[in-house]
Each structure stands twice: as structure tokens, then as C-alpha cells.
Design a protein around this motif. Structure first.
Motif, PDB file in Angstrom:
ATOM      1  N   LEU A 260       0.821  -1.201   0.000  1.00 43.24           N
ATOM      2  CA  LEU A 260       0.000   0.000   0.000  1.00 43.24           C
ATOM      3  C   LEU A 260       0.862   1.261   0.000  1.00 43.24           C
ATOM      4  CD1 LEU A 260      -2.814   1.243   0.127  1.00 43.24           C
ATOM      5  CD2 LEU A 260      -2.726   1.045   2.617  1.00 43.24           C
ATOM      6  N   SER A 261       1.861   1.308   0.881  1.00 37.79           N
ATOM      7  CA  SER A 261       2.720   2.489   0.956  1.00 37.79           C
ATOM      8  C   SER A 261       3.586   2.629  -0.293  1.00 37.79           C
ATOM      9  CB  SER A 261       3.614   2.418   2.205  1.00 37.79           C
ATOM     10  OG  SER A 261       4.439   1.269   2.173  1.00 37.79           O
ATOM     11  N   PHE A 262       4.049   1.499  -0.833  1.00 35.11           N
ATOM     12  CA  PHE A 262       4.876   1.527  -2.039  1.00 35.11           C
ATOM     13  C   PHE A 262       4.070   2.001  -3.247  1.00 35.11           C
ATOM     14  CE2 PHE A 262       8.319  -1.005  -4.464  1.00 35.11           C
ATOM     15  CZ  PHE A 262       9.204   0.047  -4.343  1.00 35.11           C
ATOM     16  N   PHE A 263       2.833   1.542  -3.332  1.00 41.81           N
ATOM     17  CA  PHE A 263       1.940   1.961  -4.411  1.00 41.81           C
ATOM     18  C   PHE A 263       1.685   3.468  -4.350  1.00 41.81           C
ATOM     19  CE2 PHE A 263      -2.704   2.855  -4.920  1.00 41.81           C
ATOM     20  CZ  PHE A 263      -2.708   2.985  -6.309  1.00 41.81           C
ATOM     21  N   GLU A 264       1.396   3.992  -3.153  1.00 38.25           N
ATOM     22  CA  GLU A 264       1.143   5.420  -3.003  1.00 38.25           C
ATOM     23  C   GLU A 264       2.398   6.234  -3.319  1.00 38.25           C
ATOM     24  OE1 GLU A 264      -1.589   6.943  -2.608  1.00 38.25           O
ATOM     25  OE2 GLU A 264      -2.900   5.229  -2.217  1.00 38.25           O
ATOM     26  N   PHE A 265       3.564   5.686  -2.977  1.00 44.85           N
ATOM     27  CA  PHE A 265       4.816   6.383  -3.261  1.00 44.85           C
ATOM     28  C   PHE A 265       4.998   6.561  -4.766  1.00 44.85           C
ATOM     29  CE2 PHE A 265       9.261   5.906  -4.564  1.00 44.85           C
ATOM     30  CZ  PHE A 265       9.840   7.007  -3.945  1.00 44.85           C
ATOM     31  N   PHE A 266       4.823   5.483  -5.533  1.00 46.65           N
ATOM     32  CA  PHE A 266       4.989   5.567  -6.979  1.00 46.65           C
ATOM     33  C   PHE A 266       3.930   6.469  -7.604  1.00 46.65           C
ATOM     34  CE2 PHE A 266       7.629   1.648  -6.855  1.00 46.65           C
ATOM     35  CZ  PHE A 266       8.716   2.156  -7.544  1.00 46.65           C
ATOM     36  N   LYS A 267       2.736   6.399  -7.080  1.00 43.62           N
ATOM     37  CA  LYS A 267       1.657   7.238  -7.607  1.00 43.62           C
ATOM     38  C   LYS A 267       1.988   8.716  -7.424  1.00 43.62           C
ATOM     39  CE  LYS A 267      -3.403   7.547  -7.459  1.00 43.62           C
ATOM     40  NZ  LYS A 267      -4.613   7.033  -6.781  1.00 43.62           N
ATOM     41  N   GLU A 268       2.501   9.057  -6.251  1.00 37.12           N
ATOM     42  CA  GLU A 268       2.873  10.449  -5.968  1.00 37.12           C
ATOM     43  C   GLU A 268       4.031  10.895  -6.865  1.00 37.12           C
ATOM     44  OE1 GLU A 268       4.405  13.175  -2.187  1.00 37.12           O
ATOM     45  OE2 GLU A 268       4.583  10.992  -2.138  1.00 37.12           O
ATOM     46  N   GLN A 269       5.058  10.041  -7.003  1.00 40.65           N
ATOM     47  CA  GLN A 269       6.226  10.417  -7.803  1.00 40.65           C
ATOM     48  C   GLN A 269       5.867  10.588  -9.273  1.00 40.65           C
ATOM     49  OE1 GLN A 269       9.008  11.261  -6.147  1.00 40.65           O
ATOM     50  NE2 GLN A 269       7.758  10.730  -4.368  1.00 40.65           N
ATOM     51  N   ALA A 303       1.145   2.722 -11.471  1.00 43.05           N
ATOM     52  CA  ALA A 303       1.850   2.740 -10.190  1.00 43.05           C
ATOM     53  C   ALA A 303       1.931   1.345  -9.581  1.00 43.05           C
ATOM     54  CB  ALA A 303       1.154   3.701  -9.229  1.00 43.05           C
ATOM     55  N   MET A 304       0.838   0.598  -9.648  1.00 41.55           N
ATOM     56  CA  MET A 304       0.835  -0.743  -9.076  1.00 41.55           C
ATOM     57  C   MET A 304       1.741  -1.685  -9.866  1.00 41.55           C
ATOM     58  SD  MET A 304      -0.279  -2.351  -6.463  1.00 41.55           S
ATOM     59  CE  MET A 304      -1.741  -1.526  -5.821  1.00 41.55           C
ATOM     60  N   THR A 305       1.766  -1.530 -11.168  1.00 47.41           N
ATOM     61  CA  THR A 305       2.654  -2.355 -11.995  1.00 47.41           C
ATOM     62  C   THR A 305       4.112  -2.098 -11.660  1.00 47.41           C
ATOM     63  OG1 THR A 305       1.048  -2.364 -13.809  1.00 47.41           O
ATOM     64  CG2 THR A 305       3.315  -2.920 -14.358  1.00 47.41           C
ATOM     65  N   MET A 306       4.467  -0.845 -11.475  1.00 42.11           N
ATOM     66  CA  MET A 306       5.845  -0.509 -11.122  1.00 42.11           C
ATOM     67  C   MET A 306       6.228  -1.057  -9.751  1.00 42.11           C
ATOM     68  SD  MET A 306       6.170   3.423 -12.464  1.00 42.11           S
ATOM     69  CE  MET A 306       7.892   3.523 -11.970  1.00 42.11           C
ATOM     70  N   ALA A 307       5.281  -1.102  -8.840  1.00 45.44           N
ATOM     71  CA  ALA A 307       5.570  -1.578  -7.495  1.00 45.44           C
ATOM     72  C   ALA A 307       5.682  -3.092  -7.420  1.00 45.44           C
ATOM     73  CB  ALA A 307       4.481  -1.092  -6.527  1.00 45.44           C
ATOM     74  N   VAL A 308       4.905  -3.804  -8.253  1.00 46.44           N
ATOM     75  CA  VAL A 308       4.784  -5.255  -8.100  1.00 46.44           C
ATOM     76  C   VAL A 308       5.620  -6.058  -9.090  1.00 46.44           C
ATOM     77  CG1 VAL A 308       3.157  -7.176  -8.244  1.00 46.44           C
ATOM     78  CG2 VAL A 308       2.487  -5.071  -7.088  1.00 46.44           C
ATOM     79  N   THR A 309       5.624  -5.655 -10.348  1.00 46.43           N
ATOM     80  CA  THR A 309       6.213  -6.490 -11.403  1.00 46.43           C
ATOM     81  C   THR A 309       7.675  -6.867 -11.175  1.00 46.43           C
ATOM     82  OG1 THR A 309       4.676  -5.516 -13.006  1.00 46.43           O
ATOM     83  CG2 THR A 309       6.580  -6.698 -13.885  1.00 46.43           C
TER      84      THR A 309
END
Length: 394
Positions: A260-269, A303-309
Motif C-alpha cells: 500500500l505504501s509503495f503503491f502510493e509512493f509511486f503514484k505520488e512520484q 503505479a501498481m505495476t511498477m511496485a509489483v512487477t
């Protein structure tokens, strides 16, 4: 008595005290910055001040860059560790290949966060946490009944202690919640400090009890055997399922917070990046304009793809990814982010605002700041030396 504690238990207590001090330093810096921002902007409600912002405000651009890079590495290594471990557990439970199981488990929580949002995710996480605590209590009671209790006495091999520090830190770190806690409690230092102290005691006590149980179980075997394997040899077949289920719940609750925090981080950036190119300044045929329009329609997915893939790729292709990722996360990323940076930020704030009455709490703690900072640096150096020796022997 202290002299009777086993090395692992003493190490846990030292790591807990070290991390508690670091968390309190984070709280002090965060609250001081909140007060400064409120004074400058005259706002009653403030958004969460992240550790990246804290580092940038106190240490400058290099501090913000270090915090950002370290956080990204921490996020990926943590995701790799959780995905790899969940795959191993599900393989034992349902005999599905570990690589496929890890992808399935991580994808399940990815969909929960993407579709259900924060509220649904929080409700699921509360249920998982309650179930996990119940299973832990049941397992520990069963282990005690099975004479798997050695108390905190005995002796041990102190030479093996350094190798356990990254894993202990990985298990006890909760510092990513500090900025959220400061915002949630409105900068009330007394309440925040109490919450940090009481909250940190829960995982410490759980680890100490499990350490004593594991020591007792190991003492019953003449060979060096994993205590979990010994516990699973109990006649009642349900024990193995309880242990695996508890492990899976522990991984799941940790994965939710990290993802959750990683997803929000990428979304913000990514939002900040695209905002640097106003659409009015870009020609309609420009590729960047098309990218901006696509991003506007697919923020969550991107954002989720960048965090998970990347994490799923590494965890499913690299053997024993869990151990390697845990060592990197605990020995380097967490130690730098939540060990080296907090005293450095506090020291920088002291030097910059030495005359500010609100900073007197820091001014009396310079020796403590130096001590915890050096301790964190020693952990990083020790991990580097271990990795060099391991690389040299391979």
C-alpha cells in the motif's frame, strides 16, 4: 537475570531498544517540522510529512535523494521477501509450485488494494491481524504444553549473533508508520511517544516467547533441526497447518502495509513527474503528450505495476530470494533509512536551529545521537563484511 539470557534474546532486546530510540527521534523531527510548517503556513490540518520530506528539510537535497533511493530498494526487497516466502508456504499447504503460488498470493493483495481501496484493505488487514495473533497464542500454548519452554536462561553461540541482526530488525521495524502516527495524533508528543512504546512491545514480547519456545524445542533434539519442524512433528496433524497458516497471515499483513505504501509512493512520484510538463505546452502530436493522456487514464495500474512487477519477477526466478532479500532489507535498507538517517536529521536540526527553545530536547541528546548513529553504521559495516566473506568463500 540479565546474565542468564541467551544471546538471541539479548540481541532482540538490544535491537528493540535501538529501534525504539530511532522511532522516537523520527517522531521528534516530524513533530518539529509540523510545528514549523503550521507556523509558516498557519494551517490547522497538515498532510503526512514523509521521511523523504524530513530528510530533505533537514539534510538537504542529498538527504532527500538518499532517503528516496533507500526507500525504493527497501520496498522492492521487502516485496521480494514476502512474495518468495508466501510461495514457499503455499507450496507446503496446497502443493502448488512456489513461483506460481507467490505470484498468486501477491496478485490477490494487489487486486484488493487496487479495487477495494484503503478502507476495504484496512478491514481485511484487521481481520488478518486478529487471526494471526490468535494463532500465535495457540501455537505458543501448544509448544509450552509439549515441554517446548526453556525460559530465557541457558547459553548460546555468540558468534552467530551478527548474522541474526538483519532478520531481527526486519521483524521489529515499524518506523514507516511514524509519520502517519504523528499526523493522526495531531503532533501530540506525549500520546505519540506512548503509542510508539506500547506498540513496539507487542512484537518484542512475541519474538521473546517464540525464542524461548524454539530453544526448548531445539534442546529436545540431538541434531540441529529447525524448531518449526520439531513443532510440526507433534502427533496432532493440525499443528503443521496452524504453523503454516500463521506464517502466511504474518506475511500477508506485512505485505499489505508495504504494498500500500509503495503503491502510493509511486503514484505520488509519477504525478509529480507528469505535472512538470503542462499539457498546454505540448503539441498534440508529441509522444509525451500522448503519454500524459494515457497516464491520466491509468494512474493506478501504472503505479501498481511498477511496485509489483519487478519484485514478482525476481522472487519467481531467483532461488532462495527470501533470505537474500531479508538480509538486504534488514542489513542495509532499513538500517540506513531508520538507523542512520534519524540521528543525522536530528543532529542537522540541532545545528540549524540551536537557538530555538523547541529544540532543547535534542541539545541534551548529542551523545545519544552519536551512539545510535554509530551503532547503525556498525550494523551496515558488519553486513558488508559478512557479504564479502560469503562472496569470497563461494
Amino acid at each position: 537475570m540479565i546474565h542468564g539470557l541467551v544471546p538471541s534474546s539479548i540481541t532482540m532486546i538490544i535491537c528493540w531498544a535501538f529501534l525504539l530510540i530511532e522511532a522516537l527521534l523520527l517522531v521528534e523531527v516530524n513533530v518539529a517540522l509540523r510545528k514549523k510548517k503550521r507556523k509558516n503556513e498557519e494551517e490547522d490540518e497538515l498532510e503526512v510529512i514523509s521521511i523523504r520530506t524530513m530528510a530533505q528539510e533537514t539534510l538537504g537535497e542529498w538527504g532527500g535523494t538518499l532517503a528516496t533511493v533507500t526507500y525504493v530498494f527497501l520496498g522492492y526487497t521487502s516485496m521480494i521477501a514476502y512474495s518468495s516466502k508466501s510461495g514457499d508456504i503455499l507450496f507446503h499447504l496446497i502443493n502448488l509450485p512456489a513461483s506460481i503460488s507467490g505470484i498468486f498470493f501477491t496478485s490477490l493483495f494487489t487486486m484488493l488494494i487496487s479495487i477495494g481501496g484503503t478502507r476495504a484493505t484496512d478491514q481485511v488487514n484487521q481481520w488478518l491481524t486478529t487471526s494471526m495473533i490468535g494463532l500465535l497464542l495457540a501455537i505458543e500454548v501448544l509448544a509450552v504444553v509439549s515441554e517446548g519452554w526453556a525460559g530465557l536462561g541457558g547459553s548460546g553461540n555468540w558468534g552467530k549473533v551478527p548474522a541474526t541482526i538483519p532478520v531481527i530488525i526486519f521483524s521489529l521495524v515499524y518506523h514507516d508508520l511514524a509519520p502517519v502516527l504523528c499526523a493522526y495524533l495531531g503532533g501530540d508528543l506525549t500520546r505519540i511517544r506512548t503509542s510508539v512504546l506500547l506498540g513496539s512491545l507487542v512484537p518484542l514480547l512475541a519474538l521473546l516467547v517464540w525464542d524461548a519456545v524454539a530453544l526448548g524445542l531445539s534442546a529436545q533434539s540431538d541434531q540441529v533441526v529447525d524448531p518449526v519442524e520439531l513443532l510440526m512433528r507433534v502427533k496432532w496433524s493440525g499443528v503443521s497447518i496452524m504453523v503454516e497458516a500463521f506464517s502466511l497471515l504474518a506475511v500477508g499483513t506485512s505485505l499489505i502495509g508495504t504494498l500500500l505504501s509503495f503503491f502510493e509512493f509511486f503514484k505520488e512520484q509519477l504525478n509529480n513527474f507528469t505535472w512538470q510538463f503542462p499539457s498546454t505546452q505540448l503539441p498534440q502530436g508529441n509522444k509525451l503528450f500522448g503519454l500524459r493522456k494515457w497516464w491520466g487514464r491509468n494512474k493506478t495500474l501504472t503505479a501498481m505495476t511498477m511496485a509489483v512487477t519487478p519484485a514478482l519477477f525476481v522472487s519467481s526466478t531467483v532461488p532462495d530470494a527470501f533470505s537474500a532479500a531479508t538480509d538486504i532489507a534488514g542489513g542495509y535498507c532499513m538500517t540506513i533509512l531508520y538507523g542512520v538517517l534519524p540521528p543525522a536529521m536530528s543532529w542537522a536540526m540541532l545545528n540549524r536551529e540551536a537557538e530555538d527553545p523547541e529544540q532543547k530536547a535534542f541539545s541534551k541528546a548529542r551523545p545519544l545521537l552519536l551512539g545510535v548513529g554509530l551503532f547503525a553504521c556498525c550494523i551496515v559495516i558488519e553486513q558488508i563484511l559478512q557479504d564479502i566473506l560469503l562472496f569470497g568463500s563461494s
